[in-house]
Write a protein that holds these residues in place. Structure first.
Motif, PDB file in Angstrom:
ATOM      1  N   ALA A 157     116.035 -34.567  34.659  1.00  0.00           N
ATOM      2  CA  ALA A 157     116.338 -33.202  34.241  1.00  0.00           C
ATOM      3  C   ALA A 157     117.156 -33.249  32.957  1.00  0.00           C
ATOM      4  CB  ALA A 157     117.126 -32.472  35.312  1.00  0.00           C
ATOM      5  N   LEU A 158     116.832 -32.348  32.051  1.00  0.00           N
ATOM      6  CA  LEU A 158     117.642 -32.122  30.867  1.00  0.00           C
ATOM      7  C   LEU A 158     118.672 -31.060  31.252  1.00  0.00           C
ATOM      8  CD1 LEU A 158     118.064 -32.556  27.786  1.00  0.00           C
ATOM      9  CD2 LEU A 158     116.471 -30.647  27.444  1.00  0.00           C
ATOM     10  N   VAL A 159     119.945 -31.356  31.058  1.00  0.00           N
ATOM     11  CA  VAL A 159     121.008 -30.398  31.356  1.00  0.00           C
ATOM     12  C   VAL A 159     121.293 -29.626  30.073  1.00  0.00           C
ATOM     13  CG1 VAL A 159     123.394 -30.087  32.135  1.00  0.00           C
ATOM     14  CG2 VAL A 159     121.991 -31.946  33.082  1.00  0.00           C
ATOM     15  N   MET A 160     121.300 -28.289  30.198  1.00  0.00           N
ATOM     16  CA  MET A 160     121.519 -27.434  29.040  1.00  0.00           C
ATOM     17  C   MET A 160     122.656 -26.450  29.329  1.00  0.00           C
ATOM     18  SD  MET A 160     117.537 -26.756  27.910  1.00  0.00           S
ATOM     19  CE  MET A 160     117.875 -26.518  26.150  1.00  0.00           C
ATOM     20  N   ARG A 161     123.339 -26.062  28.254  1.00  0.00           N
ATOM     21  CA  ARG A 161     124.479 -25.146  28.386  1.00  0.00           C
ATOM     22  C   ARG A 161     124.413 -24.069  27.312  1.00  0.00           C
ATOM     23  NH1 ARG A 161     129.663 -28.247  27.672  1.00  0.00           N
ATOM     24  NH2 ARG A 161     128.957 -28.269  25.515  1.00  0.00           N
TER      25      ARG A 161
ATOM     26  N   ASN B 146     109.034 -30.380  30.664  1.00  0.00           N
ATOM     27  CA  ASN B 146     108.724 -28.951  30.540  1.00  0.00           C
ATOM     28  C   ASN B 146     109.212 -28.439  29.177  1.00  0.00           C
ATOM     29  OD1 ASN B 146     108.235 -26.235  30.832  1.00  0.00           O
ATOM     30  ND2 ASN B 146     109.115 -26.088  32.876  1.00  0.00           N
ATOM     31  N   VAL B 147     108.496 -28.829  28.146  1.00  0.00           N
ATOM     32  CA  VAL B 147     108.879 -28.495  26.777  1.00  0.00           C
ATOM     33  C   VAL B 147     108.817 -26.988  26.543  1.00  0.00           C
ATOM     34  CG1 VAL B 147     108.293 -28.849  24.341  1.00  0.00           C
ATOM     35  CG2 VAL B 147     108.176 -30.756  25.955  1.00  0.00           C
ATOM     36  N   ARG B 148     107.842 -26.322  27.152  1.00  0.00           N
ATOM     37  CA  ARG B 148     107.699 -24.871  26.986  1.00  0.00           C
ATOM     38  C   ARG B 148     108.979 -24.160  27.433  1.00  0.00           C
ATOM     39  NH1 ARG B 148     105.995 -21.412  30.591  1.00  0.00           N
ATOM     40  NH2 ARG B 148     105.285 -23.076  31.940  1.00  0.00           N
ATOM     41  N   ALA B 149     109.513 -24.525  28.588  1.00  0.00           N
ATOM     42  CA  ALA B 149     110.753 -23.919  29.083  1.00  0.00           C
ATOM     43  C   ALA B 149     111.934 -24.277  28.182  1.00  0.00           C
ATOM     44  CB  ALA B 149     111.017 -24.350  30.516  1.00  0.00           C
ATOM     45  N   GLN B 150     111.999 -25.514  27.738  1.00  0.00           N
ATOM     46  CA  GLN B 150     113.098 -25.931  26.871  1.00  0.00           C
ATOM     47  C   GLN B 150     113.135 -25.089  25.597  1.00  0.00           C
ATOM     48  OE1 GLN B 150     112.956 -30.219  26.235  1.00  0.00           O
ATOM     49  NE2 GLN B 150     112.366 -30.490  28.369  1.00  0.00           N
ATOM     50  N   LYS B 151     111.967 -24.801  25.036  1.00  0.00           N
ATOM     51  CA  LYS B 151     111.907 -23.982  23.820  1.00  0.00           C
ATOM     52  C   LYS B 151     112.425 -22.561  24.091  1.00  0.00           C
ATOM     53  CE  LYS B 151     108.173 -26.470  21.535  1.00  0.00           C
ATOM     54  NZ  LYS B 151     108.888 -26.955  20.387  1.00  0.00           N
ATOM     55  N   LEU B 152     112.095 -22.010  25.264  1.00  0.00           N
ATOM     56  CA  LEU B 152     112.616 -20.696  25.641  1.00  0.00           C
ATOM     57  C   LEU B 152     114.141 -20.729  25.689  1.00  0.00           C
ATOM     58  CD1 LEU B 152     112.437 -17.784  26.820  1.00  0.00           C
ATOM     59  CD2 LEU B 152     112.258 -18.871  29.080  1.00  0.00           C
ATOM     60  N   TYR B 153     114.697 -21.713  26.374  1.00  0.00           N
ATOM     61  CA  TYR B 153     116.150 -21.789  26.511  1.00  0.00           C
ATOM     62  C   TYR B 153     116.823 -21.981  25.152  1.00  0.00           C
ATOM     63  CZ  TYR B 153     114.839 -22.415  31.390  1.00  0.00           C
ATOM     64  OH  TYR B 153     114.301 -22.254  32.644  1.00  0.00           O
ATOM     65  N   GLU B 154     116.231 -22.790  24.289  1.00  0.00           N
ATOM     66  CA  GLU B 154     116.801 -22.998  22.953  1.00  0.00           C
ATOM     67  C   GLU B 154     116.807 -21.706  22.141  1.00  0.00           C
ATOM     68  OE1 GLU B 154     114.379 -26.192  21.491  1.00  0.00           O
ATOM     69  OE2 GLU B 154     115.499 -27.705  22.643  1.00  0.00           O
ATOM     70  N   ARG B 155     115.766 -20.878  22.291  1.00  0.00           N
ATOM     71  CA  ARG B 155     115.729 -19.591  21.592  1.00  0.00           C
ATOM     72  C   ARG B 155     116.912 -18.705  21.983  1.00  0.00           C
ATOM     73  NH1 ARG B 155     110.219 -18.242  23.202  1.00  0.00           N
ATOM     74  NH2 ARG B 155     111.134 -16.327  23.964  1.00  0.00           N
TER      75      ARG B 155
ATOM     76  N   ALA C 253     121.146 -28.821  24.680  1.00  0.00           N
ATOM     77  CA  ALA C 253     121.064 -29.972  25.589  1.00  0.00           C
ATOM     78  C   ALA C 253     122.394 -30.714  25.554  1.00  0.00           C
ATOM     79  CB  ALA C 253     119.932 -30.889  25.164  1.00  0.00           C
ATOM     80  N   ILE C 254     122.928 -31.027  26.749  1.00  0.00           N
ATOM     81  CA  ILE C 254     124.210 -31.732  26.792  1.00  0.00           C
ATOM     82  C   ILE C 254     124.142 -33.022  27.617  1.00  0.00           C
ATOM     83  CG2 ILE C 254     125.596 -29.664  26.391  1.00  0.00           C
ATOM     84  CD1 ILE C 254     126.236 -29.730  29.460  1.00  0.00           C
ATOM     85  N   GLY C 255     122.992 -33.297  28.240  1.00  0.00           N
ATOM     86  CA  GLY C 255     122.900 -34.530  29.023  1.00  0.00           C
ATOM     87  C   GLY C 255     121.649 -34.556  29.880  1.00  0.00           C
ATOM     88  N   PHE C 256     121.589 -35.571  30.732  1.00  0.00           N
ATOM     89  CA  PHE C 256     120.447 -35.767  31.623  1.00  0.00           C
ATOM     90  C   PHE C 256     120.934 -36.019  33.039  1.00  0.00           C
ATOM     91  CE2 PHE C 256     118.950 -37.082  27.474  1.00  0.00           C
ATOM     92  CZ  PHE C 256     117.700 -36.480  27.408  1.00  0.00           C
TER      93      PHE C 256
ATOM     94  N   GLN D  45     130.191 -19.472  30.526  1.00  0.00           N
ATOM     95  CA  GLN D  45     129.132 -20.440  30.256  1.00  0.00           C
ATOM     96  C   GLN D  45     128.024 -20.293  31.281  1.00  0.00           C
ATOM     97  OE1 GLN D  45     130.834 -24.356  30.529  1.00  0.00           O
ATOM     98  NE2 GLN D  45     131.425 -24.359  28.377  1.00  0.00           N
ATOM     99  N   VAL D  46     126.814 -20.652  30.853  1.00  0.00           N
ATOM    100  CA  VAL D  46     125.678 -20.718  31.765  1.00  0.00           C
ATOM    101  C   VAL D  46     125.064 -22.099  31.616  1.00  0.00           C
ATOM    102  CG1 VAL D  46     123.438 -19.748  32.405  1.00  0.00           C
ATOM    103  CG2 VAL D  46     125.250 -18.245  31.560  1.00  0.00           C
ATOM    104  N   MET D  47     124.832 -22.741  32.746  1.00  0.00           N
ATOM    105  CA  MET D  47     124.238 -24.073  32.786  1.00  0.00           C
ATOM    106  C   MET D  47     122.849 -23.977  33.410  1.00  0.00           C
ATOM    107  SD  MET D  47     126.844 -25.954  31.709  1.00  0.00           S
ATOM    108  CE  MET D  47     126.371 -27.601  32.179  1.00  0.00           C
ATOM    109  N   LEU D  48     122.035 -24.987  33.138  1.00  0.00           N
ATOM    110  CA  LEU D  48     120.753 -25.093  33.828  1.00  0.00           C
ATOM    111  C   LEU D  48     120.226 -26.509  33.699  1.00  0.00           C
ATOM    112  CD1 LEU D  48     118.250 -25.231  31.569  1.00  0.00           C
ATOM    113  CD2 LEU D  48     118.776 -22.817  31.364  1.00  0.00           C
ATOM    114  N   GLU D  49     119.310 -26.846  34.596  1.00  0.00           N
ATOM    115  CA  GLU D  49     118.564 -28.084  34.509  1.00  0.00           C
ATOM    116  C   GLU D  49     117.105 -27.721  34.288  1.00  0.00           C
ATOM    117  OE1 GLU D  49     122.177 -28.814  36.777  1.00  0.00           O
ATOM    118  OE2 GLU D  49     120.475 -27.597  37.392  1.00  0.00           O
TER     119      GLU D  49
END
Length: 171
Positions: free
Chosen positions: A152-156, A123-132, A137-140, A114-118
């Motif tokens: 921070a939006l926590v993503m996995r 920063n919607v532009r970055a979120q769109k990159l990570y979603e691609r 998103a798993i939490g805040f 797994q890879v995690m990040l905050e």
């Protein structure tokens, strides 16, 4: 504009990286010590971190200049994207995706499942990159970015190897 070349970050890159860091993240820029500390764990057989810089080799005669960077830390089978940044004039060029691809390749090398990040919630532009790349998103984390008290939006991402199959980097 030439395509920047990725290479492993070294101690002599800290000062130009700090300049870019302060420009892009003026309120919550990393310190010199934070980069030194992470780079101390980025080499050798016990390495748990890996950092890259994107260097514009100056097709316009401007010489070499760092226009992006990123870093990843691993602990067991989980990796964390510590930072990714791209100079404003390179936004929208795919450089962020290039850096993220390499970080996910490193996570695979470190055998992380797994890879995690905050990511800043604004920063919607970055979120769109990570979603691609398949991050979800798993939490805040409330007030994570200080001193601005920004959440921070926590993503996995599960199985980083699936996100990098068939991709290549330059350099």
């Amino acid at each position: 504009m030439t395509t920047p070349v990725l290479r492993e970050m070294r101690w002599w890159d800290i000062e130009p990286v700090l300049e870019l860091e302060k420009d892009l993240f003026p309120e919550d820029a990393w310190s010199r010590g934070m980069f030194w500390s992470d780079l101390a764990h980025a080499r050798g057989p016990q390495a748990t971190r890996r950092y890259y810089v994107a260097e514009d080799v100056g097709g316009d005669g401007g010489g070499r200049r760092i226009v992006g960077y990123g870093g990843l830390a691993s602990a067991g089978d989980v990796a964390d994207v510590q930072t990714i940044a791209v100079a404003r004039e390179h936004w929208g060029t795919g450089l962020g995706a290039l850096i993220l691809t390499e970080l996910l390749r490193v996570a695979t090398t470190f055998e992380c499942a797994q890879v995690m990040l905050e990511c800043r919630v604004d920063n919607v532009r970055a979120q769109k990159l990570y979603e691609r790349f398949g991050f979800e998103a798993i939490g805040f984390r409330r007030g994570y970015y200080q001193p601005g008290n920004v959440d921070a939006l926590v993503m996995r991402l599960n199985d980083p190897s699936a996100s990098v199959q068939g991709t290549e980097i330059n350099g």
